[in-house]
Design an enzyme around this catalytic site. Structure first.
Site, PDB file in Angstrom:
ATOM      1  N   ASP A  96       0.684  -1.550  -0.261  1.00 54.81           N
ATOM      2  CA  ASP A  96       0.350  -0.196   0.049  1.00 54.81           C
ATOM      3  C   ASP A  96       1.044   1.460   0.378  1.00 54.81           C
ATOM      4  OD1 ASP A  96      -2.429   1.632   0.091  1.00 54.81           O
ATOM      5  OD2 ASP A  96      -3.113   0.990   2.309  1.00 54.81           O
ATOM      6  N   GLU A 148      -2.650   6.254  -8.137  1.00 51.51           N
ATOM      7  CA  GLU A 148      -3.479   7.066  -7.005  1.00 51.51           C
ATOM      8  C   GLU A 148      -3.505   8.560  -8.241  1.00 51.51           C
ATOM      9  OE1 GLU A 148      -3.529   7.431  -3.520  1.00 51.51           O
ATOM     10  OE2 GLU A 148      -3.792   9.507  -3.309  1.00 51.51           O
ATOM     11  N   HIS A 192      -7.943   9.834   5.408  1.00 54.91           N
ATOM     12  CA  HIS A 192      -7.023   8.259   6.092  1.00 54.91           C
ATOM     13  C   HIS A 192      -7.320   9.036   7.445  1.00 54.91           C
ATOM     14  CE1 HIS A 192      -3.914   7.866   2.435  1.00 54.91           C
ATOM     15  NE2 HIS A 192      -4.883   6.949   2.974  1.00 54.91           N
ATOM     16  N   GLY A 193      -7.481   7.777   8.666  1.00 55.99           N
ATOM     17  CA  GLY A 193      -7.390   8.327   9.740  1.00 55.99           C
ATOM     18  C   GLY A 193      -8.813   8.232  10.573  1.00 55.99           C
ATOM     19  N   GLY A 221      -8.876   5.837   2.839  1.00 52.19           N
ATOM     20  CA  GLY A 221      -9.730   6.477   3.972  1.00 52.19           C
ATOM     21  C   GLY A 221     -11.330   6.204   4.748  1.00 52.19           C
ATOM     22  N   GLY A 222     -11.708   4.519   4.641  1.00 54.92           N
ATOM     23  CA  GLY A 222     -12.057   3.321   5.006  1.00 54.92           C
ATOM     24  C   GLY A 222     -12.719   3.597   6.637  1.00 54.92           C
ATOM     25  N   THR A 223     -11.251   4.774   7.219  1.00 50.35           N
ATOM     26  CA  THR A 223     -12.251   4.206   9.143  1.00 50.35           C
ATOM     27  C   THR A 223     -13.130   5.677   8.914  1.00 50.35           C
ATOM     28  OG1 THR A 223     -10.562   3.225   9.651  1.00 50.35           O
ATOM     29  CG2 THR A 223     -11.618   4.536  11.165  1.00 50.35           C
ATOM     30  N   ASN A 242      -9.799   0.616   0.872  1.00 55.13           N
ATOM     31  CA  ASN A 242      -9.062   0.391   1.936  1.00 55.13           C
ATOM     32  C   ASN A 242      -8.951   0.407   3.546  1.00 55.13           C
ATOM     33  OD1 ASN A 242      -6.717   0.318  -0.248  1.00 55.13           O
ATOM     34  ND2 ASN A 242      -5.896   1.396  -0.334  1.00 55.13           N
ATOM     35  N   THR A 245      -7.196   2.682   9.797  1.00 55.37           N
ATOM     36  CA  THR A 245      -6.693   2.716  11.129  1.00 55.37           C
ATOM     37  C   THR A 245      -7.395   2.293  12.187  1.00 55.37           C
ATOM     38  OG1 THR A 245      -5.850   5.335  10.042  1.00 55.37           O
ATOM     39  CG2 THR A 245      -7.173   4.658  12.541  1.00 55.37           C
TER      40      THR A 245
HETATM   41  P1  13P Z   1      -8.006   4.379   7.530  1.00 54.56           P
HETATM   42  O1  13P Z   1      -6.474   4.800   7.771  1.00 54.56           O
HETATM   43  O2  13P Z   1      -9.016   6.258   7.025  1.00 54.56           O
HETATM   44  O3  13P Z   1      -9.145   3.769   6.751  1.00 54.56           O
HETATM   45  O4  13P Z   1      -7.559   4.333   5.781  1.00 54.56           O
HETATM   46  C1  13P Z   1      -6.778   3.064   5.168  1.00 54.56           C
HETATM   47  C2  13P Z   1      -6.041   3.366   3.709  1.00 54.56           C
HETATM   48  O5  13P Z   1      -6.790   3.997   2.692  1.00 54.56           O
HETATM   49  C3  13P Z   1      -4.645   2.607   3.612  1.00 54.56           C
HETATM   50  O6  13P Z   1      -4.396   3.067   1.638  1.00 54.56           O
END
Ligand code: 13P
Length: 293
Positions: A96, A148, A192-193, A221-223, A242, A245
């Site tokens: 990643d 990306e 992200h995060g 940025g799935g979190t 993805n 976090t």
């Molecule tokens: P999060 O840390 O927000 O879940 O995002 C993870 C990510 O996009 C890794 O590429």
């Protein structure tokens, strides 16, 4: 009868694909999404594999560059291979956010299934150049390449206005056509995060991008993205999500708690025995959100 159909659907969902490229093409066509989790070692990897097994789903595990560097890509490949022997579903390994072509090449040589070359911080021309180098290198090994375009906010990536982070449709098309990259991460407003406020996803931009290129798209940025937004994005062409976090923060929070409880007697396997179910719990929660169909 209903149960039989459900079981059949599940079997089709979890079918073993010959290649990851095949899976992504099918997922984009059928509006499904591969859940991808950032992992750091054998413990959170085990938690993700067990969670995916309990939920009967294909899954991807991803190493950020510091994880790949510290463990080496060879060792991480072997770790995942070990887990694959006991898993019922596909487990794919991805590198990643590599900002260097060199690390992508090392991961490809070690047998990773997929690599991301992140040229989002350099000019479009430079991004295309780097991406093409990785695509060419990956071709004979059949490794999937992710590029990306646009910026994912958070972790030092600051943006001043929408135009600063949203992927430009013309640029996405140009990058895709010039490189033939397999999957494309696009900036549509996620971060992200953990974020202080809910990320505002620009679905209008996602729609334009999905119409412009046939490639499976990747949601970073799935979190912290609300379930409804995750699901809407999947229906609009996001074929990989993805999530990072929430995994490592759960891991660190409960590890610290258990270590403090144990004091001088802290012993890694006993600590991890307590932490693992906590990680599994959050992973299963996210798997539920992604595999909603
Ligand atoms: P999060 O840390 O927000 O879940 O995002 C993870 C990510 O996009 C890794 O590429």
């Amino acid at each position: 009868m209903g149960t039989v159909i459900k079981t059949l659907e599940k079997m089709i969902y979890n079918q073993k694909y010959n290649t990851l490229k095949e899976l992504f093409i099918d997922y984009r066509a059928t509006q499904r999404c591969l859940p991808a989790f950032n992992v750091n070692d054998n413990y959170d990897l085990k938690a993700v594999v067990e969670a995916a097994d309990e939920m009967s789903t294909n899954v991807m595990v991803m190493t950020y560059p510091p994880v790949a560097e510290l463990n080496t890509t060879e060792v991480f490949r072997s770790l995942v291979d070990g887990f694959k022997k006991v898993s019922q579903n596909n487990i794919f390994l991805h590198l990643d956010h590599s900002t260097t072509v060199d690390l992508c090449k090392r991961a490809i040589d070690s047998g990773y299934d997929s690599v991301m070359i992140d040229g989002s911080q350099v000019s479009l021309e430079e991004n295309i150049k780097m991406t093409k180098q990785v695509v060419d290198y990956a071709a004979s090994a059949g490794v999937v390449v992710e590029a990306e375009i646009g910026k994912i906010m958070g972790r030092g990536v600051e943006v001043k206005s929408d135009n600063d982070f949203l992927a430009d449709v013309g640029e996405v098309k140009k990058l895709y056509e010039a490189t033939g990259v397999d999957i494309v991460a696009v900036g549509i407003g996620t971060a992200h995060g953990f974020t202080p406020t809910e990320p505002k996803i620009h679905f209008d931009r996602l729609e334009e991008i999905a119409l412009a290129i046939p490639a499976p798209l990747v949601l970073h940025g799935g979190t912290g993205i609300p379930d409804a937004d995750i699901q809407k994005s999947i229906l609009m062409g996001m074929s990989k999500i993805n999530i990072g976090t929430i995994v490592h923060s759960t891991y660190m929070k409960y590890a610290l708690e258990e270590i403090q409880k144990a004091g001088d007697g802290a012993y890694p396997p006993y600590i991890m025995k307590e932490v693992l179910p906590k990680i599994k719990h959050v992973v299963k929660d996210r798997l539920r959100a992604v595999n909603f169909k």
